[in-house]
Design a protein around this motif. Structure first.
Motif, PDB file in Angstrom:
ATOM      1  N   ARG A 246       1.535   9.429  -5.876  1.00 19.78           N
ATOM      2  CA  ARG A 246       2.133  10.488  -5.861  1.00 19.78           C
ATOM      3  C   ARG A 246       2.886  10.995  -6.684  1.00 19.78           C
ATOM      4  NH1 ARG A 246       4.072   9.809   0.025  1.00 19.78           N
ATOM      5  NH2 ARG A 246       2.421   8.786   0.748  1.00 19.78           N
ATOM      6  N   ARG A 247       3.806  10.410  -7.299  1.00 17.44           N
ATOM      7  CA  ARG A 247       5.260  10.210  -7.846  1.00 17.44           C
ATOM      8  C   ARG A 247       4.635  10.833  -9.373  1.00 17.44           C
ATOM      9  NH1 ARG A 247      10.488   7.254  -9.351  1.00 17.44           N
ATOM     10  NH2 ARG A 247      11.141   9.320 -10.090  1.00 17.44           N
ATOM     11  N   SER A 248       3.771   9.838 -10.013  1.00 17.24           N
ATOM     12  CA  SER A 248       2.701   9.970 -11.193  1.00 17.24           C
ATOM     13  C   SER A 248       1.828  11.011 -11.121  1.00 17.24           C
ATOM     14  CB  SER A 248       2.270   8.743 -11.835  1.00 17.24           C
ATOM     15  OG  SER A 248       0.908   8.446 -10.669  1.00 17.24           O
TER      16      SER A 248
ATOM     17  N   ALA B 105       3.311  18.550 -13.530  1.00 14.24           N
ATOM     18  CA  ALA B 105       4.901  19.540 -14.136  1.00 14.24           C
ATOM     19  C   ALA B 105       3.926  19.222 -15.732  1.00 14.24           C
ATOM     20  CB  ALA B 105       5.786  18.094 -13.708  1.00 14.24           C
ATOM     21  N   LYS B 106       3.788  18.321 -15.882  1.00 17.30           N
ATOM     22  CA  LYS B 106       3.496  18.020 -17.523  1.00 17.30           C
ATOM     23  C   LYS B 106       2.663  19.480 -18.151  1.00 17.30           C
ATOM     24  CE  LYS B 106       5.035  14.123 -19.049  1.00 17.30           C
ATOM     25  NZ  LYS B 106       4.665  12.905 -19.385  1.00 17.30           N
ATOM     26  N   THR B 107       1.302  19.711 -17.052  1.00 12.42           N
ATOM     27  CA  THR B 107       0.140  20.922 -17.676  1.00 12.42           C
ATOM     28  C   THR B 107       1.159  21.982 -17.365  1.00 12.42           C
ATOM     29  OG1 THR B 107      -0.691  20.321 -15.381  1.00 12.42           O
ATOM     30  CG2 THR B 107      -1.493  19.033 -16.898  1.00 12.42           C
ATOM     31  N   ARG B 108       1.621  22.191 -16.861  1.00 15.80           N
ATOM     32  CA  ARG B 108       2.238  23.649 -16.153  1.00 15.80           C
ATOM     33  C   ARG B 108       3.070  24.079 -17.603  1.00 15.80           C
ATOM     34  NH1 ARG B 108       3.849  23.285 -10.537  1.00 15.80           N
ATOM     35  NH2 ARG B 108       1.990  23.248  -9.356  1.00 15.80           N
TER      36      ARG B 108
ATOM     37  N   ARG C 231       1.097  -1.168   0.077  1.00 16.92           N
ATOM     38  CA  ARG C 231       0.302   0.334   0.456  1.00 16.92           C
ATOM     39  C   ARG C 231       0.788   1.434  -0.004  1.00 16.92           C
ATOM     40  NH1 ARG C 231      -3.220  -3.294   3.464  1.00 16.92           N
ATOM     41  NH2 ARG C 231      -2.295  -2.684   5.400  1.00 16.92           N
ATOM     42  N   GLU C 232       1.731   1.452   0.693  1.00 16.25           N
ATOM     43  CA  GLU C 232       2.654   1.817   0.724  1.00 16.25           C
ATOM     44  C   GLU C 232       2.933   2.302  -0.224  1.00 16.25           C
ATOM     45  OE1 GLU C 232       5.076   2.209   3.909  1.00 16.25           O
ATOM     46  OE2 GLU C 232       3.737   1.694   5.732  1.00 16.25           O
ATOM     47  N   VAL C 233       4.105   1.737  -1.776  1.00 23.57           N
ATOM     48  CA  VAL C 233       4.988   1.681  -2.201  1.00 23.57           C
ATOM     49  C   VAL C 233       3.531   1.943  -3.571  1.00 23.57           C
ATOM     50  CG1 VAL C 233       5.624   0.215  -4.345  1.00 23.57           C
ATOM     51  CG2 VAL C 233       6.951   0.125  -2.230  1.00 23.57           C
ATOM     52  N   ALA C 234       2.453   1.510  -3.003  1.00 26.85           N
ATOM     53  CA  ALA C 234       1.421   2.065  -4.382  1.00 26.85           C
ATOM     54  C   ALA C 234       0.973   3.429  -3.767  1.00 26.85           C
ATOM     55  CB  ALA C 234      -0.147   1.318  -4.105  1.00 26.85           C
ATOM     56  N   ALA C 235       0.886   3.586  -2.867  1.00 26.08           N
ATOM     57  CA  ALA C 235       1.412   5.540  -2.477  1.00 26.08           C
ATOM     58  C   ALA C 235       1.873   6.191  -2.993  1.00 26.08           C
ATOM     59  CB  ALA C 235       0.205   6.020  -1.459  1.00 26.08           C
ATOM     60  N   LEU C 236       2.985   6.075  -3.060  1.00 26.57           N
ATOM     61  CA  LEU C 236       4.303   6.603  -3.489  1.00 26.57           C
ATOM     62  C   LEU C 236       4.351   6.970  -4.780  1.00 26.57           C
ATOM     63  CD1 LEU C 236       7.556   5.648  -1.425  1.00 26.57           C
ATOM     64  CD2 LEU C 236       6.159   7.921  -1.333  1.00 26.57           C
TER      65      LEU C 236
END
Length: 82
Positions: free
Chosen positions: A71-73, A79-82, A63-68
């Motif tokens: 968040r990263r994605s 960042a791509k939309t800016r 669960r922690e890895v999936a949350a990380l």
């Protein structure tokens, strides 16, 4: 006719193992007391609890890895939309 040596050897081995097991059990009983002797059922229950704890820890890590990763994605998308 075959010699009786193999059967005698097997019987002696079984007797030795049985005597050794009785000795170990007696020593354990003397050190921990009869009320604290662990049975096969106790050992199986302890193993079950350890398996449950290990599985829960693995699930929590997943669960922690999936949350990380999520968040990263999401940061990359932001960042791509800016």
């Amino acid at each position: 006719m075959e010699p009786a040596l193999p059967a005698g050897f097997v019987n002696a081995s079984r007797a030795f193992v049985a005597a050794a097991a009785d000795l170990v059990t007696g020593v354990q009983r003397r050190f921990v007391g009869p009320a604290n002797m662990r049975s096969a059922r106790d050992n199986a229950w302890a193993a079950t609890l350890e398996d449950r704890a290990r599985n829960e820890a693995r699930a929590e890590l997943t669960r922690e890895v999936a949350a990380l990763v999520a968040r990263r994605s999401s940061r990359r998308r932001l960042a791509k939309t800016r």
